[in-house]
Scaffold this active site. Structure first.
Site, short mmCIF file in Angstrom:
data_model
loop_
_atom_site.label_atom_id
_atom_site.label_comp_id
_atom_site.label_asym_id
_atom_site.label_seq_id
_atom_site.Cartn_x
_atom_site.Cartn_y
_atom_site.Cartn_z
N ASP A 1 15.34 50.32 46.29
CA ASP A 1 13.94 49.77 46.39
C ASP A 1 12.94 50.21 47.14
OD1 ASP A 1 14.52 48.22 43.96
OD2 ASP A 1 15.43 46.59 45.26
N HIS B 1 22.58 47.03 51.98
CA HIS B 1 22.97 46.64 50.61
C HIS B 1 24.63 46.03 50.81
CE1 HIS B 1 24.36 47.63 46.57
NE2 HIS B 1 23.23 47.77 46.46
N SER C 1 22.41 39.89 37.33
CA SER C 1 21.76 39.85 36.04
C SER C 1 22.91 40.48 34.93
CB SER C 1 20.40 40.89 35.91
OG SER C 1 20.64 42.14 36.69
N HIS D 1 17.08 39.48 44.12
CA HIS D 1 17.93 40.56 43.02
C HIS D 1 16.52 41.48 42.91
CE1 HIS D 1 20.52 42.48 40.29
NE2 HIS D 1 20.41 41.69 39.53
N ARG E 1 20.22 56.90 44.83
CA ARG E 1 19.06 56.45 43.63
C ARG E 1 17.85 56.62 44.67
NH1 ARG E 1 20.62 50.77 41.60
NH2 ARG E 1 20.85 50.67 43.87
N1 HAX Z 1 16.60 44.24 57.95
C1 HAX Z 1 17.04 43.40 58.85
N2 HAX Z 1 18.10 42.81 59.14
C2 HAX Z 1 19.04 43.22 57.98
C3 HAX Z 1 18.81 43.93 56.79
C4 HAX Z 1 17.46 44.55 56.80
N3 HAX Z 1 17.17 45.14 55.89
N4 HAX Z 1 19.68 44.22 56.23
C5 HAX Z 1 20.80 43.21 56.60
N5 HAX Z 1 20.49 42.76 57.93
C6 HAX Z 1 21.18 41.80 58.82
C7 HAX Z 1 21.11 40.62 57.84
O1 HAX Z 1 20.13 39.51 57.97
C8 HAX Z 1 22.56 40.08 58.62
O2 HAX Z 1 22.16 39.31 59.87
P1 HAX Z 1 22.52 37.78 59.95
O3 HAX Z 1 24.16 37.71 60.06
O4 HAX Z 1 22.01 37.54 61.37
O5 HAX Z 1 21.87 36.84 58.82
C9 HAX Z 1 23.17 41.18 59.00
O6 HAX Z 1 22.52 42.15 59.09
C10 HAX Z 1 24.42 41.46 58.20
O7 HAX Z 1 23.93 41.56 56.65
P2 HAX Z 1 24.78 42.52 55.73
O8 HAX Z 1 26.10 42.09 55.68
O9 HAX Z 1 24.66 43.98 56.35
O10 HAX Z 1 24.00 42.39 54.56
P3 HAX Z 1 24.22 41.66 53.28
O11 HAX Z 1 25.48 41.94 52.35
O12 HAX Z 1 24.57 40.16 53.62
O13 HAX Z 1 23.14 41.74 52.40
C11 HAX Z 1 21.02 42.51 51.36
C12 HAX Z 1 22.73 42.72 51.87
C13 HAX Z 1 20.51 43.95 50.71
C14 HAX Z 1 20.96 41.48 50.56
C15 HAX Z 1 20.32 42.75 52.83
O14 HAX Z 1 20.72 43.88 53.41
C16 HAX Z 1 18.78 42.50 52.62
O15 HAX Z 1 18.39 41.32 52.49
N6 HAX Z 1 18.26 43.61 52.48
C17 HAX Z 1 16.59 43.66 52.38
C18 HAX Z 1 16.40 43.19 50.83
C19 HAX Z 1 16.62 44.28 49.96
O16 HAX Z 1 16.49 45.49 50.18
N7 HAX Z 1 17.08 43.87 49.03
C20 HAX Z 1 17.36 44.72 47.77
C21 HAX Z 1 18.77 45.23 47.65
C22 HAX Z 1 19.06 46.28 46.42
C23 HAX Z 1 19.13 45.49 45.13
O17 HAX Z 1 20.20 44.99 44.85
N8 HAX Z 1 18.17 45.33 44.26
O18 HAX Z 1 18.30 44.54 43.44
#
Ligand code: HAX
Length: 434
Positions: free
Chosen positions: A372, A317, A240, A270, A326
């Site tokens: 979140d 994250h 954003s 996001h 937070r």
């Molecule tokens: N649950 C289960 N598995 C998870 C996970 C979770 N919450 N978070 C990461 N993993 C897994 C991923 O799926 C990934 O597996 P694959 O390689 O098999 O796809 C692996 O762990 C590595 O991921 P990562 O490198 O640790 O995480 P990323 O940097 O790619 O993504 C995210 C970070 C926040 C997008 C991710 O942890 C996620 O999708 N979390 C859940 C959604 C969430 O909470 N989003 C809000 C984030 C806060 C924010 O910015 N808000 O705006």
């Protein structure tokens, strides 16, 4: 000193600092980009410089150099309140200085003077279908306000580029002043039969939102003050903020820039994540028929959930590698105001058990909760159960940070953003060494 004068007092030094870096170290190589990064969302590649906030892997967010606990402790509070005035937060973000109570109050007063929302804004929302997502209405309202842009009007007649930022600041103050009325009445339009409520002149910016949606509980007003601080900024390169910054670099005014940012925030990867977290927690509770599962039951449930290839919302994250401060600040609030709430008790249990389970998968870089994982729980406790509105609350707060980034980029005279894209052909030839 007000925001404008404080910025003026720093501007010459900040411009000189930037110019010196470019002049003396212009060819210094900050980072290289790999093929993986080109195809992987430019992850981790620095794309700009901002002094407004920074996220450190190990300690999380700092706003203008202050950690979250420091910001919460040092910003001036509303009378009788535990959490800070948003006016003081905006002063801190815009100027980099911790405000006095008088300076924070001055911003609050400035906002009240500018808070009137022109009729055409709500008239443009009223005909939208009832099922329209509130983020669409929010973005639409900001765009409708673009008719009032001082920068756009003055630019038409010609302005010295050194002075752009002053009009961006003017637009920023006008837009942020109107946000509580805009979002509260979007809420009222969608969920309270379209009643229109005027702001209460005795209340501060964050509390006024609560007032206008009919929530007069002082504890909820304080929750909103806390929420606004925690969601106000998170570096310059998140979707954003970066979207707004990019659009602003074309000299599109604050309204056009912020509407773009809100469109990015509305995406499920996001800002929409916060509604998913509460939905997930309620689903877990309902799976256990409303009773808090014991450790073993929850552990089995979580293992099965993750094995089915699904993500646990609120955990992980892209940058952080510790529990998000937070999350911790909101947890402290919950321990004081809602320790017996079943959804919060589930949040606590998941926090005890899930990190250990996520750590079993080596690929998970951060097994800890993010902001979140709990924010929806707090809103739910105080009766704001319309989950699709949570992203609007996020946007409401985030515009404080976004307008600061965009205004400062004009103050520093930053040019239009124009990175480069390649074709697959060119990339393959580069790899082959041609
Ligand atoms: N649950 C289960 N598995 C998870 C996970 C979770 N919450 N978070 C990461 N993993 C897994 C991923 O799926 C990934 O597996 P694959 O390689 O098999 O796809 C692996 O762990 C590595 O991921 P990562 O490198 O640790 O995480 P990323 O940097 O790619 O993504 C995210 C970070 C926040 C997008 C991710 O942890 C996620 O999708 N979390 C859940 C959604 C969430 O909470 N989003 C809000 C984030 C806060 C924010 O910015 N808000 O705006």
């Amino acid at each position: 000193m007000n925001i404008e004068h404080r910025i003026i007092s720093k501007l010459t030094a900040e411009r000189a600092r930037m110019k010196k870096l470019v002049k003396e170290h212009g060819s210094f190589n900050v980072a290289e980009v790999t093929v993986e990064q080109l195809y992987g969302g430019i992850r981790g590649v620095p794309i700009g410089v901002t002094d407004i906030s920074h996220v450190n892997q190990q300690e999380g967010l700092r706003l203008r150099g202050f950690t979250i606990p420091e910001v919460l402790e040092n910003l001036p509070k509303a009378d009788g309140a535990e959490f800070p005035l948003a006016g003081g937060l905006y002063y801190l973000l815009m100027t980099g200085e911790m405000p006095t109570k008088q300076e924070a109050d001055q911003v609050e007063i400035e906002w009240k003077v500018r808070s009137n929302v022109p009729d055409h804004v709500f008239k443009s929302l009223a005909p939208m279908p009832a099922y329209t997502h509130p983020m669409t209405l929010f973005s639409q309202a900001i765009l409708a306000l673009q008719s009032e842009s001082v920068f756009a009007r003055r630019f038409y007649y010609g302005i010295d580029k050194e002075d752009y930022w002053g009009y961006y600041l003017e637009d920023s103050l006008n837009l942020t002043a109107k946000l509580p009325t805009i979002i509260a009445n979007i809420y009222n339009l969608k969920y309270r039969n379209g009643i229109f409520v005027q702001p209460n002149p005795k209340l501060d910016w964050s509390a006024n939102f609560a007032w206008m949606i009919g929530k007069h509980d002082p504890a909820y007003m304080d929750l909103m003050r806390l929420f606004v601080v925690l969601h106000s900024d998170h570096e310059g390169a998140n979707v954003s903020t970066h979207a707004s910054h990019l659009v602003g670099s074309a000299l599109s005014d604050i309204y056009l820039s912020c509407a773009s940012g809100m469109n990015g925030l509305a995406g499920p990867l996001h800002g929409l994540a916060n509604q998913e977290c509460l939905r997930w927690l309620l689903d877990v509770l309902s799976h256990f028929k409303g009773k808090l599962p014991d450790d073993e039951q929850l552990s089995i449930y979580l293992h099965e959930f993750i094995s089915s290839g699904r993500l646990i919302p609120g955990y992980g994250h892209a940058v952080l590698r510790v529990t998000d401060p937070r999350f911790l600040a909101q947890r402290e609030f919950a321990l004081k105001y809602l320790p017996d709430d079943p959804v919060f008790q589930l949040v606590e249990k998941v926090y005890q058990i899930l990190p250990g389970i996520l750590k079993e998968n080596e690929k998970v870089k951060n097994p800890w909760p993010n902001v979140d994982a709990i924010n929806g729980t707090l809103q739910h406790y105080f009766g704001l159960n319309e989950m699709d509105f949570y992203t609007v609350l996020f946007g409401f707060s985030r515009i404080l940070g976004i307008t600061t980034h965009v205004t400062w980029s004009r103050a520093l005279g930053k040019p239009i953003e124009r990175p480069k894209s390649l074709t697959t052909d060119i990339l393959e030839k580069m790899i082959e060494g041609e």
